[in-house]
Design an enzyme around this catalytic site. Structure first.
Site, short mmCIF file in Angstrom:
data_model
loop_
_atom_site.label_atom_id
_atom_site.label_comp_id
_atom_site.label_asym_id
_atom_site.label_seq_id
_atom_site.Cartn_x
_atom_site.Cartn_y
_atom_site.Cartn_z
N ARG A 1 11.48 -7.25 4.80
CA ARG A 1 11.49 -5.85 5.23
C ARG A 1 12.10 -5.73 6.63
NH1 ARG A 1 5.99 -2.47 5.00
NH2 ARG A 1 5.55 -3.41 7.01
N ARG B 1 -9.73 1.29 7.95
CA ARG B 1 -9.37 -0.10 8.20
C ARG B 1 -10.50 -0.85 8.90
NH1 ARG B 1 -3.45 0.45 8.16
NH2 ARG B 1 -2.51 -1.61 8.30
N ARG C 1 11.12 -1.84 11.74
CA ARG C 1 9.77 -1.56 12.21
C ARG C 1 9.43 -2.55 13.31
NH1 ARG C 1 5.24 -0.24 7.76
NH2 ARG C 1 4.09 -1.50 9.25
N LYS D 1 0.82 -1.22 0.00
CA LYS D 1 0.00 0.00 0.00
C LYS D 1 0.85 1.27 0.00
CE LYS D 1 -2.19 -1.02 3.82
NZ LYS D 1 -1.73 -2.38 4.17
N ARG E 1 -1.03 -9.24 12.82
CA ARG E 1 -1.53 -8.21 11.91
C ARG E 1 -2.39 -8.81 10.81
NH1 ARG E 1 3.95 -6.02 10.38
NH2 ARG E 1 2.95 -4.76 8.78
P1 ADP Z 1 0.84 -2.44 7.28
O1 ADP Z 1 -0.33 -2.24 6.37
O2 ADP Z 1 2.03 -2.99 6.57
O3 ADP Z 1 0.49 -3.23 8.51
P2 ADP Z 1 0.76 0.37 8.14
O4 ADP Z 1 1.94 1.27 8.16
O5 ADP Z 1 -0.36 0.74 7.23
O6 ADP Z 1 1.37 -1.04 7.81
O7 ADP Z 1 0.16 0.23 9.62
C1 ADP Z 1 0.97 -0.12 10.72
C2 ADP Z 1 0.15 -0.18 12.01
O8 ADP Z 1 -0.41 1.13 12.29
C3 ADP Z 1 -1.07 -1.10 12.01
O9 ADP Z 1 -0.73 -2.44 12.30
C4 ADP Z 1 -1.92 -0.45 13.12
O10 ADP Z 1 -1.45 -0.76 14.39
C5 ADP Z 1 -1.70 1.03 12.90
N1 ADP Z 1 -2.71 1.61 11.98
C6 ADP Z 1 -2.46 2.11 10.74
N2 ADP Z 1 -3.59 2.56 10.18
C7 ADP Z 1 -4.58 2.34 11.08
C8 ADP Z 1 -5.98 2.57 11.09
N3 ADP Z 1 -6.62 3.11 10.03
N4 ADP Z 1 -6.68 2.21 12.19
C9 ADP Z 1 -6.09 1.67 13.24
N5 ADP Z 1 -4.78 1.41 13.30
C10 ADP Z 1 -4.02 1.74 12.24
#
Ligand code: ADP
Length: 184
Positions: A122, A83, A128, A8, A139
């Site tokens: 990664r 999400r 991370r 994404k 996740r």
């Molecule tokens: P990925 O999609 O690879 O898990 P992101 O950088 O999009 O990575 O998100 C990392 C973390 O940030 C998620 O696992 C969550 O804890 C938090 N997060 C991101 N976006 C949201 C959201 N819209 N609602 C709740 N938590 C979020």
């Protein structure tokens, strides 16, 4: 939208650069807050580190504040938001407040074994806290229970566009461009 590791963030960057849109990544915003040590960052980190979602109200409030800074005619590409179904509803409400609407929703499709492979890779190059094997598994489960229902939500509204997320960044990038055609 798409499962963790589907690309994404990578694809969002490619699209906004080419189209002159603005990327709004909730994951990046949380990580930024965590780095600077703000109250929001400290709160968010407790969820991120476990692979859980940050509560909807906190997430939506952060998005609302960021949206206020973006001029209305500018197109925004949300990355990792909404999400949950509650976030999708909150997004509609906050867009309506400023006379905007959702133009399209892209789902990046990548099979689970490929996701695990990418995230494990990664973990070696970026540090991370959520790219640890156990957290990766959480996740994915959280994605299935909380985010997958959004697919149907947006399918019903005829906004969903599926993109095959396998292959090189460039290949996926050109599929993205095609999928978003007509929304620019
Ligand atoms: P990925 O999609 O690879 O898990 P992101 O950088 O999009 O990575 O998100 C990392 C973390 O940030 C998620 O696992 C969550 O804890 C938090 N997060 C991101 N976006 C949201 C959201 N819209 N609602 C709740 N938590 C979020």
């Amino acid at each position: 939208m798409g499962p963790p590791g589907s690309g994404k963030g990578t694809q969002a960057k490619i699209v906004v650069e080419q189209a002159g849109w603005i990327q709004l990544s909730t994951g990046d915003l949380f990580r930024l807050h965590a780095r600077i040590g703000s109250e929001l960052g400290r709160h968010a980190a407790t969820f991120l580190d476990k692979g859980e979602y940050v509560p909807d109200d906190v997430t939506v409030q952060m998005v609302r504040e960021r949206m206020r800074e973006i001029p209305k005619p500018t197109r925004v590409l949300f990355d990792g938001f909404p999400r949950t179904v509650a976030q999708a509803e909150a997004l509609d409400a906050l867009l309506t407040e400023s006379g905007r609407t959702v133009g399209a929703v892209v789902l990046l499709d990548v099979p689970r074994d490929e996701l695990t492979r990418r995230l494990t890779e990664r973990a070696k190059s970026e540090s991370r806290s959520d790219d640890d094997p156990e957290v990766i598994a959480t996740r994915y489960d959280v994605y299935l229970t909380q985010t997958a229902p959004l697919i149907e939500h947006y399918e019903k509204r005829k906004l969903l566009r599926r993109v095959d997320g396998r292959g090189s960044r460039e290949k996926v990038g050109s599929r993205m461009k095609k999928a978003l055609g007509g929304t620019a």
